[in-house]
Scaffold this motif. Structure first.
Motif, PDB file in Angstrom:
ATOM      1  N   GLN A  23       0.838  -1.207   0.000  1.00 18.16           N
ATOM      2  CA  GLN A  23       0.000   0.000   0.000  1.00 18.16           C
ATOM      3  C   GLN A  23       0.878   1.264   0.000  1.00 18.16           C
ATOM      4  N   ILE A  24       1.929   1.265   0.790  1.00 20.69           N
ATOM      5  CA  ILE A  24       2.855   2.406   0.814  1.00 20.69           C
ATOM      6  C   ILE A  24       3.502   2.563  -0.561  1.00 20.69           C
ATOM      7  N   ALA A  25       3.940   1.452  -1.144  1.00 20.90           N
ATOM      8  CA  ALA A  25       4.608   1.498  -2.453  1.00 20.90           C
ATOM      9  C   ALA A  25       3.695   2.077  -3.520  1.00 20.90           C
ATOM     10  N   VAL A  26       2.459   1.652  -3.520  1.00 23.41           N
ATOM     11  CA  VAL A  26       1.527   2.088  -4.560  1.00 23.41           C
ATOM     12  C   VAL A  26       1.110   3.540  -4.357  1.00 23.41           C
ATOM     13  N   THR A  27       0.860   3.923  -3.114  1.00 24.38           N
ATOM     14  CA  THR A  27       0.352   5.274  -2.876  1.00 24.38           C
ATOM     15  C   THR A  27       1.450   6.335  -2.834  1.00 24.38           C
ATOM     16  N   ARG A  28       2.672   5.930  -2.397  1.00 25.08           N
ATOM     17  CA  ARG A  28       3.730   6.940  -2.249  1.00 25.08           C
ATOM     18  C   ARG A  28       5.026   6.585  -2.968  1.00 25.08           C
ATOM     19  N   GLY A  29       5.100   5.396  -3.552  1.00 27.30           N
ATOM     20  CA  GLY A  29       6.303   4.982  -4.268  1.00 27.30           C
ATOM     21  C   GLY A  29       7.182   4.084  -3.425  1.00 27.30           C
ATOM     22  N   LEU A  30       8.039   3.319  -4.113  1.00 25.51           N
ATOM     23  CA  LEU A  30       8.925   2.377  -3.421  1.00 25.51           C
ATOM     24  C   LEU A  30       9.882   3.078  -2.465  1.00 25.51           C
ATOM     25  N   GLU A  31      10.319   4.286  -2.830  1.00 27.30           N
ATOM     26  CA  GLU A  31      11.271   5.000  -1.975  1.00 27.30           C
ATOM     27  C   GLU A  31      10.672   5.358  -0.617  1.00 27.30           C
ATOM     28  N   ALA A  32       9.357   5.399  -0.504  1.00 34.53           N
ATOM     29  CA  ALA A  32       8.710   5.734   0.770  1.00 34.53           C
ATOM     30  C   ALA A  32       8.673   4.554   1.737  1.00 34.53           C
ATOM     31  N   ILE A  33       8.998   3.366   1.252  1.00 37.04           N
ATOM     32  CA  ILE A  33       8.975   2.197   2.131  1.00 37.04           C
ATOM     33  C   ILE A  33      10.219   2.206   3.014  1.00 37.04           C
ATOM     34  N   ALA A 105      -4.677  -1.347  -9.518  1.00 41.51           N
ATOM     35  CA  ALA A 105      -4.927  -0.316 -10.530  1.00 41.51           C
ATOM     36  C   ALA A 105      -3.963   0.851 -10.369  1.00 41.51           C
ATOM     37  N   MET A 106      -3.723   1.264  -9.131  1.00 42.15           N
ATOM     38  CA  MET A 106      -2.800   2.375  -8.889  1.00 42.15           C
ATOM     39  C   MET A 106      -1.371   2.002  -9.290  1.00 42.15           C
ATOM     40  N   ALA A 107      -0.988   0.758  -9.051  1.00 45.34           N
ATOM     41  CA  ALA A 107       0.360   0.304  -9.423  1.00 45.34           C
ATOM     42  C   ALA A 107       0.537   0.345 -10.930  1.00 45.34           C
ATOM     43  N   ILE A 108      -0.463  -0.117 -11.658  1.00 48.59           N
ATOM     44  CA  ILE A 108      -0.394  -0.104 -13.118  1.00 48.59           C
ATOM     45  C   ILE A 108      -0.301   1.339 -13.620  1.00 48.59           C
ATOM     46  N   ALA A 109      -1.081   2.222 -13.021  1.00 52.40           N
ATOM     47  CA  ALA A 109      -1.077   3.627 -13.438  1.00 52.40           C
ATOM     48  C   ALA A 109       0.212   4.349 -13.050  1.00 52.40           C
ATOM     49  N   SER A 110       0.951   3.822 -12.075  1.00 54.47           N
ATOM     50  CA  SER A 110       2.159   4.498 -11.585  1.00 54.47           C
ATOM     51  C   SER A 110       3.313   4.472 -12.598  1.00 54.47           C
ATOM     52  N   HIS A 111       3.302   3.504 -13.491  1.00 51.88           N
ATOM     53  CA  HIS A 111       4.376   3.314 -14.472  1.00 51.88           C
ATOM     54  C   HIS A 111       5.721   3.013 -13.799  1.00 51.88           C
ATOM     55  N   ASP A 112       5.695   2.573 -12.552  1.00 52.27           N
ATOM     56  CA  ASP A 112       6.913   2.183 -11.835  1.00 52.27           C
ATOM     57  C   ASP A 112       7.161   0.709 -12.160  1.00 52.27           C
ATOM     58  N   ARG A 114       9.295  -1.640 -11.252  1.00 50.76           N
ATOM     59  CA  ARG A 114       9.469  -2.626 -10.185  1.00 50.76           C
ATOM     60  C   ARG A 114       8.136  -2.915  -9.495  1.00 50.76           C
ATOM     61  N   LEU A 115       7.344  -1.889  -9.272  1.00 54.60           N
ATOM     62  CA  LEU A 115       6.036  -2.053  -8.643  1.00 54.60           C
ATOM     63  C   LEU A 115       5.110  -2.871  -9.540  1.00 54.60           C
ATOM     64  N   ILE A 116       5.149  -2.593 -10.838  1.00 54.53           N
ATOM     65  CA  ILE A 116       4.331  -3.348 -11.785  1.00 54.53           C
ATOM     66  C   ILE A 116       4.762  -4.818 -11.790  1.00 54.53           C
ATOM     67  N   GLN A 117       6.070  -5.087 -11.704  1.00 53.93           N
ATOM     68  CA  GLN A 117       6.557  -6.470 -11.647  1.00 53.93           C
ATOM     69  C   GLN A 117       6.039  -7.186 -10.404  1.00 53.93           C
ATOM     70  N   ILE A 118       5.997  -6.484  -9.270  1.00 57.45           N
ATOM     71  CA  ILE A 118       5.461  -7.080  -8.041  1.00 57.45           C
ATOM     72  C   ILE A 118       3.997  -7.443  -8.251  1.00 57.45           C
ATOM     73  N   VAL A 119       3.222  -6.521  -8.800  1.00 56.62           N
ATOM     74  CA  VAL A 119       1.795  -6.773  -9.038  1.00 56.62           C
ATOM     75  C   VAL A 119       1.613  -7.918 -10.021  1.00 56.62           C
ATOM     76  N   ARG A 120       2.439  -7.959 -11.081  1.00 59.15           N
ATOM     77  CA  ARG A 120       2.333  -9.049 -12.063  1.00 59.15           C
ATOM     78  C   ARG A 120       2.540 -10.411 -11.392  1.00 59.15           C
ATOM     79  N   LYS A 121       3.415 -10.472 -10.396  1.00 55.19           N
ATOM     80  CA  LYS A 121       3.640 -11.740  -9.701  1.00 55.19           C
ATOM     81  C   LYS A 121       2.406 -12.147  -8.904  1.00 55.19           C
ATOM     82  N   TYR A 122       1.700 -11.165  -8.326  1.00 54.40           N
ATOM     83  CA  TYR A 122       0.451 -11.470  -7.629  1.00 54.40           C
ATOM     84  C   TYR A 122      -0.586 -12.000  -8.613  1.00 54.40           C
ATOM     85  N   ALA A 123      -0.555 -11.476  -9.834  1.00 51.78           N
ATOM     86  CA  ALA A 123      -1.572 -11.796 -10.829  1.00 51.78           C
ATOM     87  C   ALA A 123      -1.132 -12.885 -11.799  1.00 51.78           C
TER      88      ALA A 123
END
Length: 197
Positions: A23-33, A105-112, A114-123
């Protein structure tokens, strides 16, 4: 406390940590973790988190590895309307069990990437099955040859997230999910079939 109860509690805490980090990664980016921020947002003590993860990179690695493995062997890739409904229900179940759809949805829209890769693994499981289903429909000349499974998959996720963001009124969750599944099935089926089957 029994061993089974203890391991279940440990798993629940671990899921809470990973979900909060996502949730932190998607809403504020990986650097916020940070371990401190995950502790603050999750309510899990920093020492508990550090017992499981050495540092932020270790936590991120576990986020990438952690995903629900639902079995789709009972599903058919035969390109029928009913099977499209089944695969959409499968996508909803897989993603809702492992991660919040709005976060997806937010991860996909973020264009990040690494974050998209994490979500792809969930899916991964539902995406792989969906690809097989669409490829089979194209091969059997039921679906249009230019049908893009990745685009459709992202569209399905977007529609599910939209329904979560702007909920419909329904007596219970089961009816709501069935309604959403039926709506998406009709929308997709009518656009990908060569002629209405």
């Amino acid at each position: 406390m029994t061993m089974n109860k203890k391991s279940q509690e440990k798993e629940e805490i671990n899921n809470k940590i990973l979900d909060t980090a996502m949730q932190i990664a998607v809403t504020r980016g990986l650097e916020a973790i940070t371990i401190e921020e995950v502790a603050r947002c999750s309510g899990v003590a920093k020492t508990t988190i550090y017992r499981r993860y050495k540092n932020k990179d270790d936590l991120l690695s576990h986020m990438e590895l952690s995903h629900t493995q639902l079995n789709h062997e009972h599903l058919s890739v035969e390109p029928t309307h009913k099977n499209l409904r089944d695969v959409i229900a499968y996508i909803m179940n897989e993603l809702m069990q492992s991660i919040n759809m709005q976060l997806v949805a937010m991860a996909i829209a973020s264009h990040d990437d690494r974050l998209i890769q994490i979500v792809r693994k969930y899916a991964y499981n539902s995406l792989q099955y969906f690809d097989e289903y669409i490829a089979n429909g194209i091969k059997e000349n039921i679906f249009k040859p230019n049908t893009d499974p990745s685009f459709l998959y992202c569209t399905i996720i977007g529609i599910i997230a939209m329904y979560q963001l702007f909920p419909i009124k329904s007596q219970n969750k089961r009816n709501k999910n069935a309604y959403i599944t039926d709506e998406i099935t009709e929308l997709i089926w009518n656009r990908i079939t060569i002629t209405s089957q």
